[in-house]
Every structure is written in C-alpha cells, then in structure tokens.
Design a protein around this motif. Structure first.
Motif, PDB file in Angstrom:
ATOM      1  N   GLN A  23      53.051   6.113  68.337  1.00  0.00           N
ATOM      2  CA  GLN A  23      51.944   5.353  67.919  1.00  0.00           C
ATOM      3  C   GLN A  23      51.745   5.476  66.409  1.00  0.00           C
ATOM      4  OE1 GLN A  23      49.106   7.150  70.642  1.00  0.00           O
ATOM      5  NE2 GLN A  23      49.472   5.664  72.066  1.00  0.00           N
ATOM      6  N   VAL A  24      52.960   5.301  65.534  1.00  0.00           N
ATOM      7  CA  VAL A  24      52.546   5.154  64.284  1.00  0.00           C
ATOM      8  C   VAL A  24      53.384   3.846  63.758  1.00  0.00           C
ATOM      9  CG1 VAL A  24      52.334   7.658  64.019  1.00  0.00           C
ATOM     10  CG2 VAL A  24      54.721   6.420  63.729  1.00  0.00           C
ATOM     11  N   SER A  25      53.439   3.589  62.447  1.00  0.00           N
ATOM     12  CA  SER A  25      54.250   2.481  61.898  1.00  0.00           C
ATOM     13  C   SER A  25      55.560   3.040  61.538  1.00  0.00           C
ATOM     14  CB  SER A  25      53.476   2.033  60.463  1.00  0.00           C
ATOM     15  OG  SER A  25      53.429   2.838  59.377  1.00  0.00           O
ATOM     16  N   GLN A  26      56.288   1.861  61.506  1.00  0.00           N
ATOM     17  CA  GLN A  26      57.832   2.238  61.428  1.00  0.00           C
ATOM     18  C   GLN A  26      57.936   2.808  59.922  1.00  0.00           C
ATOM     19  OE1 GLN A  26      61.064  -0.788  62.223  1.00  0.00           O
ATOM     20  NE2 GLN A  26      59.591  -2.073  63.042  1.00  0.00           N
ATOM     21  N   SER A  27      57.055   2.375  58.687  1.00  0.00           N
ATOM     22  CA  SER A  27      57.178   2.900  57.434  1.00  0.00           C
ATOM     23  C   SER A  27      56.805   4.405  57.647  1.00  0.00           C
ATOM     24  CB  SER A  27      56.353   2.305  56.556  1.00  0.00           C
ATOM     25  OG  SER A  27      54.804   2.471  57.078  1.00  0.00           O
ATOM     26  N   THR A  46      50.857  14.067  62.753  1.00  0.00           N
ATOM     27  CA  THR A  46      51.521  12.912  62.628  1.00  0.00           C
ATOM     28  C   THR A  46      53.089  13.288  62.569  1.00  0.00           C
ATOM     29  OG1 THR A  46      49.746  11.588  61.833  1.00  0.00           O
ATOM     30  CG2 THR A  46      51.891  10.696  61.718  1.00  0.00           C
ATOM     31  N   ARG A  47      53.429  14.009  61.775  1.00  0.00           N
ATOM     32  CA  ARG A  47      54.933  14.278  61.463  1.00  0.00           C
ATOM     33  C   ARG A  47      55.448  14.754  62.848  1.00  0.00           C
ATOM     34  NH1 ARG A  47      57.680  15.506  57.134  1.00  0.00           N
ATOM     35  NH2 ARG A  47      55.925  15.441  55.736  1.00  0.00           N
ATOM     36  N   GLN A  48      54.618  15.752  63.697  1.00  0.00           N
ATOM     37  CA  GLN A  48      55.426  16.240  64.660  1.00  0.00           C
ATOM     38  C   GLN A  48      55.339  15.304  65.865  1.00  0.00           C
ATOM     39  OE1 GLN A  48      56.420  19.323  64.850  1.00  0.00           O
ATOM     40  NE2 GLN A  48      57.293  18.817  66.734  1.00  0.00           N
ATOM     41  N   ARG A  49      54.459  14.359  66.080  1.00  0.00           N
ATOM     42  CA  ARG A  49      54.501  13.246  66.963  1.00  0.00           C
ATOM     43  C   ARG A  49      55.876  12.391  66.797  1.00  0.00           C
ATOM     44  NH1 ARG A  49      49.415  11.145  65.891  1.00  0.00           N
ATOM     45  NH2 ARG A  49      50.273   9.432  65.665  1.00  0.00           N
TER      46      ARG A  49
END
Length: 345
Positions: A23-27, A46-49
């Motif tokens: 659930q984040v952007s490709q960038s 976020t990094r862990q997800r």
C-alpha cells in the motif's frame, strides 16, 4: 502430426505488485530497496511493510533494467560441468584472461553434471544480470537457451555440438572422430582385437558420441562387440578404477581399454597396477582430454587431446564479439583434436 507447445515462463513478480501489497507507491518501493542515501527519510513502519511484501511475494529487483538502458554490468557468467576436473582449469583461465583484457569480471558456476543445477544457474541469471554467458551444458536444450536469451538479453556462447540455437556461437570438438581414430589406431597399429570401453551415461551428449564412434570403429574393423566390453563410469578416477577391476575379473578380459576421459583412464591404470598387471604389456589404456596429469602418470597416458585453453579462449573471444555487437546469428567454431601417443598404449 504432433505440435510442440512453447513452455511459458512463470509470471514475474514486479515492483508494482510489491507496492500494491505494501500500500505504497512504486517510487517508495524503489527508495526502500535502494542503497543510496535518501533525501526524504522513509519511516520505519513503511520500510518494514515494503520489506515484508518483498519477502511474501519473493520479489527480486529487476537489475536487468539498468543494463537494458545501456549500462553494462562488466560481468560475464561461465557454467562448467565439474570444477574438480582438471580439464576445465585451463579453459576457465583462458576465458578469464580474455574477459580481463576487456576489463570484465567472470562469475564461475559448477553444475556437477546435474540438470537441476543447470536450471538453477539460468534462474540466477534472471535475478543477477550479466552481459554475456558461456555455457558447458549437459542438459540444457535449445528451448532453455531461447528462454534465457529472452529473459536476460545476454549474449551467449556454448561448448557442445548438440546445441543448434540460431542466436549463439557454438564451439565444438569432433570428439567422435577423435575417438574413432584412437580405436582404429589401437587395432591397426597396436594389434588389439578386444577393446573395452569405459563410458558415461548416454544422456550426456559426449558420452553418446564417443560410444557411437567406438562401435563404428570396431565394426569397420570387422571386430565383435561383446556386451561385457562396455562399462559406465561417471567421469571420475574412482569409476575408472571400478571399471578396470571389473574388466580384469572377466574370464576373457580386453587387452586394451579406451576411457571417455583422462580421469577414468588414470583410475583404470591405477587399478591395473594395484592388481599386478603391467600397462601396456598386459593391458593398454587410452584416455581423452590430455589433462596435465596425463604426462605426470607412469606410464604416461596415451590420450586424445582437445585443447581446453583453446576452447576457453575461443568461447570468450566469440562472446565478446557478440557483446560488442560485431556479430549476430549462429557461428560454429571447431577446435581440432589429435591422438597423443605415449607409453600407456
């Protein structure tokens, strides 16, 4: 009429798939997987997800993208069959010398003649890009090579006349002729009428070619082929020892032995000597390859030479001509072989 259905490679997990699951952007995925310093920090959660999504999906970054944009990896990969076999040492060295002259590194992998290891090598090249690939395949087919080219975009050269792919360079030795000439020499010049053959599984192309040449030479000389004059080894010294012991325990043992490679021939000589037989007076032995140990052994080994250094140099030179865009299509390069007469026969 039957048709051959092309095997399609499994769908590749993409960065988009990882981004969707995390659930984040490709960038953001790209920034997490990058080893360069980040101007805008990424939160630990976020990094862990992203890392969890990478693990769950089995994602491998598409390192080929950079090379496809014109960034060379300065790396070639080399697959050989058995790193413990001295035959391959000068071949690898010669290929490495050519690569270093082009300011390239070489990644060497050993297959142990195992099909799964050859396929694993191909899989690793999909994840880790190289500019060129040199193959010594015992199980890979034209279709495998076709898929490897499509999935990696790498240039390829191959040792083995059984490969006929139209987009690779093939280096080969006429080992069938070398075997035929050696058997014919034993018959014509040394007077042998019963010649044993230590081969390898005929699933290996060199094993099938050399055994067929042995049969043809014996038949052309009008000699019989007893079923117990063929024994199957595995390229090793130990299998040559086992085969020679079996031959010499026969009620009518052969007076000469041809082994498919020098390691098995050396094993055969050692076994004969251990049993009190004289080589070549009681039993002659001929090998194939002309590895350095062939001239160290006593008696020195008569063998069919195929220059491993010339093979490696030719494979690498042809590969870099392809990497540099100088050639396309298939070329075939034949390395000559010759009987080296020494004291074992």
């Amino acid at each position: 009429m039957t048709t051959t259905r092309r095997v399609q490679p499994a769908k590749r997990v993409t960065m988009r798939d990882v981004a969707k699951l995390a659930q984040v952007s490709q960038s953001t995925v790209s920034r997490v997987l990058s080893h360069t310093p980040q101007v805008i920090p990424i939160g630990d959660e976020t990094r862990q997800r992203v890392l969890n999504a990478v693990t769950e999906l089995g994602y491998y970054p598409n390192l080929h993208a950079g090379s496809l944009r014109g960034q060379k990896t300065r790396m070639i990969a080399l697959l050989i069959a058995d790193i413990s076999n001295p035959f391959y040492h000068p071949m690898v060295r010669a290929a490495q010398d050519v690569a270093h002259a082009h300011r390239y590194d070489v990644m060497v992998t050993n297959s142990d003649h195992v099909r799964e290891n050859e396929l694993l090598f191909c899989e690793s090249l999909i994840r880790r890009p190289v500019d060129g690939i040199i193959l010594v395949p015992y199980h890979l087919t034209n279709e495998h090579i076709d898929q490897l080219i499509m999935q990696t975009g790498a240039s390829i050269t191959v040792l083995g006349q059984h490969i006929t792919h139209k987009a690779v360079d093939v280096v080969c030795v006429d080992d069938g002729k070398g075997t035929y000439d050696a058997i014919s020499w034993l018959i014509r010049e040394r007077g042998h009428r019963r010649i044993g053959f230590i081969g390898v599984t005929q699933r290996f192309p060199p094993g099938a070619r050399r055994y067929a040449a042995y049969i043809r030479a014996m038949q052309d000389a009008g000699l019989s082929l007893p079923t117990d004059d063929y024994l199957e080894g595995d390229w090793s010294v130990e299998s040559g020892q086992w085969a020679m012991r079996a031959f010499l325990q026969s009620p009518t043992p052969p007076t000469a032995i041809f082994a498919c490679n020098d390691l098995m021939a050396i094993g055969a000589i050692l076994a004969a000597q251990e049993l009190g037989y004289r080589v070549p007076e009681d039993v002659a032995v001929v090998g194939f390859d002309n590895i350095p140990a062939a001239s160290w052994l006593r008696p020195r080994l008569t063998t069919v030479e195929q220059s491993a250094a010339a093979i490696g140099q030719t494979l690498a030179q042809a590969l870099f001509e392809r990497v540099e865009g100088k050639v396309t299509g298939q070329r075939r390069h034949e390395i000559p072989c010759a009987l080296i007469q020494r004291e074992s026969a």
